[in-house]
Structure formats: structure tokens, C-alpha cells
Design a protein around this motif. Structure first.
Motif, PDB file in Angstrom:
ATOM      1  N   MET A   1      36.619   1.431  51.586  1.00  0.00           N
ATOM      2  CA  MET A   1      37.237   2.477  52.403  1.00  0.00           C
ATOM      3  C   MET A   1      38.373   3.131  51.629  1.00  0.00           C
ATOM      4  SD  MET A   1      37.471   0.347  55.998  1.00  0.00           S
ATOM      5  CE  MET A   1      38.233  -1.075  55.193  1.00  0.00           C
ATOM      6  N   PRO A   2      38.657   4.419  51.923  1.00  0.00           N
ATOM      7  CA  PRO A   2      39.817   5.067  51.285  1.00  0.00           C
ATOM      8  C   PRO A   2      41.103   4.404  51.742  1.00  0.00           C
ATOM      9  CG  PRO A   2      38.851   6.499  52.964  1.00  0.00           C
ATOM     10  CD  PRO A   2      37.929   5.336  52.796  1.00  0.00           C
ATOM     11  N   LEU A   3      41.918   3.955  50.780  1.00  0.00           N
ATOM     12  CA  LEU A   3      43.085   3.144  51.096  1.00  0.00           C
ATOM     13  C   LEU A   3      44.067   3.854  52.015  1.00  0.00           C
ATOM     14  CD1 LEU A   3      44.826   0.632  50.733  1.00  0.00           C
ATOM     15  CD2 LEU A   3      45.689   1.615  48.597  1.00  0.00           C
ATOM     16  N   ARG A   4      44.494   5.059  51.635  1.00  0.00           N
ATOM     17  CA  ARG A   4      45.501   5.757  52.443  1.00  0.00           C
ATOM     18  C   ARG A   4      44.984   6.055  53.847  1.00  0.00           C
ATOM     19  NH1 ARG A   4      48.549  10.163  48.458  1.00  0.00           N
ATOM     20  NH2 ARG A   4      49.838   8.635  47.350  1.00  0.00           N
ATOM     21  N   THR A   5      43.735   6.459  53.935  1.00  0.00           N
ATOM     22  CA  THR A   5      43.158   6.761  55.245  1.00  0.00           C
ATOM     23  C   THR A   5      43.107   5.513  56.108  1.00  0.00           C
ATOM     24  OG1 THR A   5      41.802   8.497  54.260  1.00  0.00           O
ATOM     25  CG2 THR A   5      41.148   7.711  56.428  1.00  0.00           C
ATOM     26  N   THR A   6      42.728   4.401  55.516  1.00  0.00           N
ATOM     27  CA  THR A   6      42.648   3.133  56.248  1.00  0.00           C
ATOM     28  C   THR A   6      44.014   2.713  56.757  1.00  0.00           C
ATOM     29  OG1 THR A   6      40.778   2.453  54.854  1.00  0.00           O
ATOM     30  CG2 THR A   6      41.928   0.727  56.081  1.00  0.00           C
TER      31      THR A   6
ATOM     32  N   SER B   1      45.804  12.513  56.551  1.00  0.00           N
ATOM     33  CA  SER B   1      45.242  11.386  55.812  1.00  0.00           C
ATOM     34  C   SER B   1      43.727  11.331  55.999  1.00  0.00           C
ATOM     35  CB  SER B   1      45.867  10.065  56.292  1.00  0.00           C
ATOM     36  OG  SER B   1      47.251  10.021  56.041  1.00  0.00           O
ATOM     37  N   LEU B   2      43.269  11.544  57.215  1.00  0.00           N
ATOM     38  CA  LEU B   2      41.835  11.535  57.498  1.00  0.00           C
ATOM     39  C   LEU B   2      41.109  12.663  56.785  1.00  0.00           C
ATOM     40  CD1 LEU B   2      41.976  10.749  61.317  1.00  0.00           C
ATOM     41  CD2 LEU B   2      40.819   9.335  59.611  1.00  0.00           C
ATOM     42  N   VAL B   3      41.658  13.855  56.850  1.00  0.00           N
ATOM     43  CA  VAL B   3      40.996  15.006  56.243  1.00  0.00           C
ATOM     44  C   VAL B   3      40.866  14.836  54.735  1.00  0.00           C
ATOM     45  CG1 VAL B   3      41.255  17.471  55.733  1.00  0.00           C
ATOM     46  CG2 VAL B   3      41.598  16.640  58.069  1.00  0.00           C
ATOM     47  N   ARG B   4      41.909  14.325  54.098  1.00  0.00           N
ATOM     48  CA  ARG B   4      41.829  14.135  52.646  1.00  0.00           C
ATOM     49  C   ARG B   4      40.917  12.978  52.269  1.00  0.00           C
ATOM     50  NH1 ARG B   4      47.286  16.222  52.756  1.00  0.00           N
ATOM     51  NH2 ARG B   4      48.165  14.173  53.226  1.00  0.00           N
ATOM     52  N   GLY B   5      40.750  12.012  53.190  1.00  0.00           N
ATOM     53  CA  GLY B   5      39.872  10.887  52.888  1.00  0.00           C
ATOM     54  C   GLY B   5      38.438  11.073  53.323  1.00  0.00           C
TER      55      GLY B   5
ATOM     56  N   GLU C   1      44.232  20.067  48.229  1.00  0.00           N
ATOM     57  CA  GLU C   1      43.096  19.231  47.886  1.00  0.00           C
ATOM     58  C   GLU C   1      43.520  17.771  47.705  1.00  0.00           C
ATOM     59  OE1 GLU C   1      39.901  20.148  47.784  1.00  0.00           O
ATOM     60  OE2 GLU C   1      40.594  22.097  48.535  1.00  0.00           O
ATOM     61  N   PRO C   2      42.614  16.828  47.981  1.00  0.00           N
ATOM     62  CA  PRO C   2      42.922  15.416  47.731  1.00  0.00           C
ATOM     63  C   PRO C   2      43.254  15.180  46.260  1.00  0.00           C
ATOM     64  CG  PRO C   2      40.905  15.655  49.017  1.00  0.00           C
ATOM     65  CD  PRO C   2      41.270  17.024  48.554  1.00  0.00           C
ATOM     66  N   ASN C   3      44.229  14.313  46.002  1.00  0.00           N
ATOM     67  CA  ASN C   3      44.552  13.948  44.630  1.00  0.00           C
ATOM     68  C   ASN C   3      43.973  12.569  44.314  1.00  0.00           C
ATOM     69  OD1 ASN C   3      46.344  12.054  45.764  1.00  0.00           O
ATOM     70  ND2 ASN C   3      48.054  13.501  45.693  1.00  0.00           N
ATOM     71  N   ASP C   4      44.253  12.074  43.118  1.00  0.00           N
ATOM     72  CA  ASP C   4      43.675  10.788  42.711  1.00  0.00           C
ATOM     73  C   ASP C   4      44.102   9.651  43.631  1.00  0.00           C
ATOM     74  OD1 ASP C   4      42.412  12.029  40.614  1.00  0.00           O
ATOM     75  OD2 ASP C   4      43.932  11.496  39.122  1.00  0.00           O
ATOM     76  N   ALA C   5      45.358   9.678  44.078  1.00  0.00           N
ATOM     77  CA  ALA C   5      45.844   8.612  44.965  1.00  0.00           C
ATOM     78  C   ALA C   5      45.126   8.643  46.318  1.00  0.00           C
ATOM     79  CB  ALA C   5      47.350   8.742  45.166  1.00  0.00           C
ATOM     80  N   ASP C   6      44.776   9.837  46.780  1.00  0.00           N
ATOM     81  CA  ASP C   6      44.048   9.944  48.046  1.00  0.00           C
ATOM     82  C   ASP C   6      42.644   9.358  47.934  1.00  0.00           C
ATOM     83  OD1 ASP C   6      46.083  11.388  49.430  1.00  0.00           O
ATOM     84  OD2 ASP C   6      45.459  13.226  48.414  1.00  0.00           O
ATOM     85  N   ARG C   7      42.092   9.303  46.720  1.00  0.00           N
ATOM     86  CA  ARG C   7      40.712   8.850  46.507  1.00  0.00           C
ATOM     87  C   ARG C   7      40.613   7.360  46.199  1.00  0.00           C
ATOM     88  NH1 ARG C   7      40.896  13.735  43.374  1.00  0.00           N
ATOM     89  NH2 ARG C   7      39.787  15.439  44.428  1.00  0.00           N
TER      90      ARG C   7
END
Length: 255
Positions: free
Chosen positions: A45-50, A183-187, A29-35
Motif C-alpha cells: 500500500m502507498p505509505l502516506r495514503t495508508t 493524500s488519497l488523490v496522490r496515492g 503531481e505525486p512526488n517520489d515520497a508519495d509513491r
């Protein structure tokens, strides 16, 4: 309950387990950093995904432009030594760079980006099944003139081809269906599997038309396999098998 009813019930139970097994994502599952969100010119936009999208896009563009490949290597076209050189270049651009982003910028565990065994029972079973299904298809299309024209020039002894494909496709799978896709899936959710398939399709521009159009379906299958197992290993093995079989079946140039 009759013996027939027991048999039907058992069959129904197995089908339910199969359906659930095929539709269950690997637990991550996505964690706080992923959000964490970033705002750029009003766009949230979600930082990690971007970051992952930007890095993957640049990697594909540099690779397509042959930016880091010397002119003398580019001059020999798609002959086996040039293909090997590009495979080695992809280790740096497709693995080392995004891995450094994961470790230094994201400060995250690389295993979350597919560098693990994952659900190996499903992975091994589905990979073997997929390779068995694809074998007669690949052997048939390898005889198509487009495939023979495109791949024959890259022919080399089987060991050389296999080594090149391992280097090349492990790197490709990590960038597109490891670093980018996870990264995309979690974001963004499961739609990330489809989005990560798009650069994979575009990377096949210039290849035989049958292969180009089939990569959308094939890329989705590989992406789903990684989503299901949490690992890039199984899509990499399937990809290596299919491409090596194509090149071996095409054989050297004739005439």
C-alpha cells in the motif's frame, strides 16, 4: 465568415475553456515520497495514503466518541457551549495532529494538503455561485420540523454561531478534504475525492435525514472544489456559510 458564425465560434470557444477549466486539477503531481509503498502482511500500500487513512479514521472515532470532552460538557448535549467545546477539541484532533504528521512523519509541505490560497479565481467564483444557489434551498429546508428540532437547541447569537462554525469547519475541512483527500488523490488518483467523502457522510449520522443523504452529493462537490483549486479555503467558506445560514434561519427554540 458571417457575424453569426463569428458569434457561434466565440461561444463555442468559451464553452471549451469553461469545460477545460472545470475539469482541470490543481497542478500538484505525486512526488517520489508519495509513491513509497509499505508491505503489511502481504498487502502493498502507498505509505502516506495508508497513514492518512489511519490517522483520519482514529480522529473521527475519537471525536464521535467524545473521548476528550469532559462528562460535564457532554451532559449539556448540543447546546451552544458544548458545540463550541467540541469545535475547539477538533482544532487539536483534526488540525494539530494531522499537521504534525505532515511535518514530522511525512516531512512534507503543508500547502500540499490544502493550506494555501490555490486557484483563487476559480475558487472565489465557484464558492460565490454555489452559495447563491444554496441560499433559497437552505432557507426552505430550515423550516422543516426535523431541522428545527435538531438545530434550535444549539441556537446562540449570530456572532457566537459564526465563530464556532469557523473553528469547527476549518478543522473538519482540513482533516477530511485536506490531509486525507490530498493524500488519497496522490496515492490512488481522483477516486480519492469519493473515498474522502465517506467519513464526512458518516460524521453526519444522527442529523436530519435530508441533511444526512445530501452530504454525499455536497461532500463530493466540496471535494471536487478542493481538487480543482488545491485549497481547503473554498470548501470551508461554503461549508461555514451553509451551516451558519441553517442555524440562523432555524432560530431559537419556541414554546
Amino acid at each position: 465568415m458571417t457575424a453569426r458564425s463569428v458569434e457561434d465560434s466565440g461561444r463555442s470557444s468559451r464553452l471549451v475553456r469553461l469545460r477545460v477549466g472545470l475539469s482541470s486539477a490543481f497542478p500538484d503531481e505525486p512526488n517520489d515520497a508519495d509513491r513509497v509503498l509499505v508491505t503489511i502482511a502481504g498487502l502493498r500500500m502507498p505509505l502516506r495514503t495508508t497513514v492518512a487513512i489511519a490517522i483520519a479514521t482514529l480522529a473521527v472515532l475519537f471525536d464521535y466518541s467524545r473521548t476528550f470532552i469532559p462528562p460535564e460538557i457532554q451532559a449539556i448535549g448540543r447546546e451552544a457551549p458544548a458545540i463550541r467545546y467540541q469545535a475547539l477539541e477538533r482544532v487539536v484532533v483534526f488540525i494539530v495532529v494531522p499537521l504534525l504528521v505532515v511535518l514530522l512523519a511525512f516531512r512534507d509541505d503543508p500547502r500540499r494538503y490544502g493550506l494555501r490560497l490555490g486557484d483563487w479565481r476559480w475558487g472565489a467564483s465557484l464558492t460565490v455561485l454555489g452559495c447563491a444557489v444554496m441560499t433559497p434551498i437552505v432557507l426552505a429546508i430550515a423550516q422543516h420540523p426535523q431541522f428545527r428540532t435538531y438545530y434550535a437547541v444549539s441556537w446562540a447569537p449570530l456572532g457566537y454561531i459564526l465563530t464556532t462554525n469557523v473553528i469547527d469547519l476549518v478543522a473538519t475541512e482540513f482533516l477530511m478534504r485536506g490531509f486525507l483527500q490530498f493524500s488519497l488523490v496522490r496515492g490512488l488518483g481522483p477516486i480519492g475525492v469519493l473515498i474522502a467523502t465517506l467519513p464526512f457522510v458518516f460524521a453526519h449520522l444522527g442529523k436530519p435525514e435530508i441533511e444526512l443523504f445530501s452530504t454525499l452529493g455536497g461532500g463530493l462537490v466540496f471535494g471536487w472544489l478542493n481538487w480543482r483549486t488545491g485549497s481547503i479555503l473554498w470548501s470551508a467558506l461554503g461549508h461555514i456559510y451553509v451551516l451558519t445560514l441553517v442555524m440562523a434561519a432555524v432560530g431559537p427554540p419556541t414554546g
